[in-house]
Scaffold this motif. Structure first.
Motif: not given
Length: 357
Positions: A37-43, A47-52, A103-106
């Motif tokens: 859930n943290l991953q889904q909210f963060g993405i 960006t997809a690159g940072k999330a990966g 940021g928040r998503g990161d």
């Protein structure tokens, strides 16, 4: 139904095993719910690159956390972890996105890396005590309950939108989640958690490759380099290349060969390229190198050594593989092939040219 079928038979599970199963499923389910859930909210906010890249930090966190829990860490694995991190960076950060900002998503994705670390370590602990399939069933039951509660508490559930996404939800639920995480549990039964984390980090690699094949997305040289580093880390391959070495106030064009077992081999270029004024800045090597590696004898040379076959001749079958680390390979590629094809060295074995990036 699977949970009841596996847990209800008292002849298969002792009371202690049932307790371990329910406890392990609860703990693993909580960590898996948090991570997903943290991953889904963060993405949604990054960006997809940072999330990966940020998510895959668990490949560093797992061996570090294991050390604090008393597990012995192989130095070779830490080298592979370092290589994988560098590979993930090149694979996920491209162009101007390479600039680090948080940021928040990161931050949410960063937290999910810790949650997945906890999940891998907890699975490693409980899978030694209980059946892997049963543990997977219990953790998914916990995840289903917690995610459902969170969905109706923090979001507005749109059943019409869910209906439109039925195929994608089934794919993620059955293959990506149920199949993937169950296989992870079974693999961790006899596997090292650090190795498992390295293998799991390849999701970024396969995402890029499948995108190129299926969606016809083109990868840059930087991304291909990341893919290569990821494969190197996964299979614990030897690394070969060259660099400028300084020793006793002298410079050497030095080739290196590093094995997964931690062995290090070095060769200093013997024949310097005088027309390029290399001899004015670098010193000459004076030792030939034959490397024994996994049943192969490897002769390591650098670029212009090819012109002078005195060290590359395979006298009495001394080596099985000849490796040349080529400098400025693009400009010299055709000359390199012409020189080799004229038979100036005649290794009578395998030959390999390494293009340095």
């Amino acid at each position: 139904m699977l949970i009841l079928r596996r847990v209800r038979h008292e002849e298969k599970y002792t009371p202690q095993q049932k307790k371990d199963l329910l406890e392990g499923g609860l703990v693993c389910g909580i960590f898996l719910t948090l991570g997903t859930n943290l991953q889904q909210f963060g993405i949604a906010d990054t960006t997809a690159g940072k999330a990966g890249f940020i998510t895959a930090l668990y490949i560093v966190l797992v061996p570090l956390a294991g050390m604090f829990l008393g597990k012995k860490a192989n130095k070779r694995l830490f080298l592979c972890v370092l290589i994988a991190v560098v590979g993930l960076y090149f694979l996920c950060f491209t162009g101007s996105e390479g600039a680090m900002s948080f940021g928040r998503g990161d931050f949410l994705v960063f937290l999910c890396a810790f949650a997945f670390t906890g999940h891998i370590l907890c699975v490693d602990h409980y899978v030694q005590k209980v059946d892997g399939i049963a543990l997977s069933c219990v953790q998914f039951a916990v995840m289903m309950v917690l995610s459902t509660v969170c969905a109706f508490t923090f979001e507005t559930v749109d059943f019409a939108a869910l209906g439109e996404c039925t195929f994608y939800i089934l794919y993620i639920g059955i293959l990506s989640s149920a199949g993937g995480y169950t296989l992870q549990i079974l693999a961790q039964k006899d596997g090292d958690p650090t190795v498992v984390s390295l293998l799991l980090s390849l999701e970024s690699f396969f995402a890029v490759v499948c995108g190129a094949i299926i969606l016809h997305e083109r990868m840059s040289g930087r991304e291909y380099l990341g893919c290569a580093l990821m494969l190197t880390a996964q299979f614990q391959l030897a690394i070969c290349g060259s660099y400028i070495a300084t020793e006793n106030d002298q410079f050497y064009n030095r080739a290196f060969f590093l094995t997964p077992e931690g062995e290090e081999f070095y060769y200093d270029k013997r024949h310097l390229f005088r027309m390029g004024r290399e001899a004015e800045h670098f010193s000459v090597g004076d030792k030939r190198l034959i490397i024994p590696y996994r049943g192969w004898n490897i002769c390591l040379l650098v670029c212009y050594d090819l012109r002078f076959p005195v060290w590359s001749r395979n006298v009495n079958n001394e080596y099985d593989l000849l490796i040349y680390v080529a400098n400025c390979w693009y400009r010299r590629y055709r000359r390199f092939l012409c020189t080799y094809c004229t038979g100036s060295c005649r290794p009578e074995r395998h030959s390999c040219e390494v293009h340095r990036l």
